[in-house]
Design a protein around this motif. Structure first.
Motif, PDB file in Angstrom:
ATOM      1  N   GLN A  58       0.832  -1.207   0.000  1.00 21.80           N
ATOM      2  CA  GLN A  58       0.000   0.000   0.000  1.00 21.80           C
ATOM      3  C   GLN A  58       0.866   1.256   0.000  1.00 21.80           C
ATOM      4  N   HIS A  59       1.915   1.260   0.803  1.00 21.71           N
ATOM      5  CA  HIS A  59       2.822   2.412   0.826  1.00 21.71           C
ATOM      6  C   HIS A  59       3.521   2.582  -0.523  1.00 21.71           C
ATOM      7  N   PHE A  60       3.945   1.475  -1.105  1.00 22.38           N
ATOM      8  CA  PHE A  60       4.603   1.512  -2.417  1.00 22.38           C
ATOM      9  C   PHE A  60       3.663   2.087  -3.472  1.00 22.38           C
ATOM     10  N   LEU A  61       2.414   1.641  -3.458  1.00 20.73           N
ATOM     11  CA  LEU A  61       1.447   2.073  -4.458  1.00 20.73           C
ATOM     12  C   LEU A  61       1.066   3.542  -4.262  1.00 20.73           C
ATOM     13  N   GLN A  62       0.918   3.952  -3.025  1.00 24.80           N
ATOM     14  CA  GLN A  62       0.589   5.355  -2.755  1.00 24.80           C
ATOM     15  C   GLN A  62       1.673   6.284  -3.281  1.00 24.80           C
ATOM     16  N   ASP A  63       2.920   5.907  -3.086  1.00 22.90           N
ATOM     17  CA  ASP A  63       4.024   6.718  -3.600  1.00 22.90           C
ATOM     18  C   ASP A  63       3.991   6.782  -5.126  1.00 22.90           C
ATOM     19  N   ALA A  64       3.680   5.645  -5.750  1.00 26.30           N
ATOM     20  CA  ALA A  64       3.671   5.591  -7.214  1.00 26.30           C
ATOM     21  C   ALA A  64       2.523   6.392  -7.811  1.00 26.30           C
ATOM     22  N   MET A  65       1.406   6.508  -7.093  1.00 26.16           N
ATOM     23  CA  MET A  65       0.212   7.151  -7.639  1.00 26.16           C
ATOM     24  C   MET A  65       0.056   8.598  -7.188  1.00 26.16           C
ATOM     25  N   ARG A  66       0.929   9.058  -6.337  1.00 26.94           N
ATOM     26  CA  ARG A  66       0.747  10.375  -5.726  1.00 26.94           C
ATOM     27  C   ARG A  66       0.650  11.494  -6.762  1.00 26.94           C
ATOM     28  N   SER A  67       1.408  11.403  -7.827  1.00 23.43           N
ATOM     29  CA  SER A  67       1.442  12.490  -8.814  1.00 23.43           C
ATOM     30  C   SER A  67       0.414  12.326  -9.930  1.00 23.43           C
ATOM     31  N   LEU A  68      -0.387  11.280  -9.885  1.00 25.54           N
ATOM     32  CA  LEU A  68      -1.365  11.047 -10.947  1.00 25.54           C
ATOM     33  C   LEU A  68      -2.586  11.938 -10.761  1.00 25.54           C
ATOM     34  N   PRO A  69      -3.269  12.289 -11.851  1.00 24.86           N
ATOM     35  CA  PRO A  69      -4.482  13.112 -11.746  1.00 24.86           C
ATOM     36  C   PRO A  69      -5.552  12.424 -10.903  1.00 24.86           C
TER      37      PRO A  69
END
Length: 415
Positions: free
Chosen positions: A244-255
């Motif tokens: 979950q932490h990994f995915l949140q970091d990866a998606m943070r900059s997405l619209p």
């Protein structure tokens, strides 16, 4: 080989199949044009030259309503094709010829297309699963894992464990895996599904390449053990939190709208998770048939851990008495101590049975005494067998896999 007989069978198959495929009932059901029907008939007759059997199956398919077929019907059709091809090759060869499961399955898919049926619905667990049950049943590597990691790690840290403590560690690890297996499947599914959906949604973005390799990035940093901060979590929960932490970091900059669409698709995909867990469950044994295997699921309460010790087989419970909780280490250690204290007994080797072709086992079982068959049947409910009789690590894998490993009806053997 006698090519003329093969050619004759191919011609007979094509003639019979074409007459049925071009009949009004099939033409009305099929979504193919007449030239497409002729092309499918031609190639199918070459791949599965099974005489009038393909035509009989096609004729039967036209009588079935709806797009989806009962699994018993699919199994019956596949078996009929295998049997017909076996008969043909017995006539034209001096030795046994293995009928390629891929050819049979592909040919059957063509028959489904001719009948206007949905080929995918005939294999609800995927064609790959159907293929595995038919084509890989004799693979000696199918059910085994060879490992020296535990012993190597002990040596690296200069830790010496008694045989009893080593066995206790292995059995407790197996018990833990069985209790957590559904959770492990869930997190495995979530990692793959979440990154796959994200990869699809970001294809048009400038940094699409990063999301295309996102799952690989996760594989590199995915934890295979709990960290020091995870005392209050089991391994599946710890891994889920890390992902979950990994995915949140990866998606943070997405619209925001893209993140919302990702969540919507994840919620929709979640409906498939129970089916995935059922299909991939380790709580099932294989029932050998003439041409393939049937997976038979069973309840968790029936499961045991199997231990192969000094050539003999033992079954150990995975739950505390009258409970669904894991057996504790002290109880497991006491049980194993009792086994190690037993006087040396004559080994009960099953390796020869494991080498017999799976298709021959049903007939063999009918010749064995009921008591022996009953004992063998009990092994089916040990999804994990641990062979505690260590062997030299320099041996080739093919030789390692010839040691005691059940008879191939369970899920996994650890050497």
């Amino acid at each position: 080989m006698t090519p003329s007989k093969i050619e004759q069978a191919t011609i007979e198959t094509a003639t019979d199949l074409k007459s049925i495929a071009q009949s009004p009932p099939v033409r009305d059901l099929s979504r193919l044009s007449l030239p497409e029907i002729d092309a499918v008939v031609e190639v199918t007759s070459q791949i599965i030259p099974a005489g009038n059997i393909p035509g009989m199956i096609l004729n039967g398919l036209t009588r079935l309503s709806g797009q989806r077929l009962p699994q018993q019907t699919v199994q019956k059709h596949i078996t009929a094709l295998f049997s017909a091809l076996d008969f043909l090759f017995d006539q034209v060869t001096s030795g046994a010829v293995l009928v390629a499961p891929a050819a049979v399955i592909w040919g059957y898919q063509n028959l489904l297309k001719l009948a206007g049926k949905d080929p995918e619905s005939a294999f609800p667990e995927g064609i790959w699963q159907f293929y595995v049950d038919y084509a890989l049943r004799e693979d000696t590597a199918r059910h085994v894992i060879e490992t020296h990691g535990f012993e190597t790690l002990l040596q690296q840290h200069h830790i010496r464990l008694s045989e009893l403590d080593r066995l206790t560690a292995w059995v407790m690890a197996a018990i833990s895996v069985l209790h957590q297996y559904d959770a492990l499947l869930e997190i495995e599914w979530r990692e793959r599904t979440a990154t796959a959906i994200l990869r699809e949604l970001t294809r048009s973005l400038p940094n699409a390449a990063r999301y295309a390799r996102l799952y690989r990035e996760w594989e590199i940093q995915r934890p295979y053990r709990r960290g020091a901060e995870a005392a209050n979590y089991d391994y599946p929960d710890y891994r889920r939190i890390k992902f979950q932490h990994f995915l949140q970091d990866a998606m943070r900059s997405l619209p925001a709208d893209l993140r919302a669409e990702w969540q919507r698709r994840m919620n929709e995909a979640e409906r498939d998770l129970p089916a995935y867990q059922r299909q991939m469950s380790i709580l099932a044994y294989l029932e050998p048939g003439q041409y393939g295997e049937t997976r038979i699921p069973y309840n968790f309460e029936q499961a045991h851990v199997g231990l192969i010790l000094r050539g003999n087989y033992y079954l150990l419970p995975v739950c505390a008495p009258e409970s669904d909780q894991p057996l504790n280490a002290e109880t497991v250690r006491a049980q194993l101590a009792a086994l190690l204290a037993l006087p040396a007994a004559q080994p009960a080797p099953l390796a020869d049975l494991a080498r017999i072709k799976r298709s021959a086992l049903p007939n063999l079982f009918r010749k064995l005494s009921p008591a022996v068959v009953e004992e063998l049947a009990r092994l089916r409910f040990a999804p994990i067998l641990i062979n505690a009789d260590t062997r030299p690590s320099h041996l080739p894998l093919t030789e390692l896999r010839q040691a005691e490993r059940g008879i191939g009806s369970h899920a996994l053997t650890i050497f």
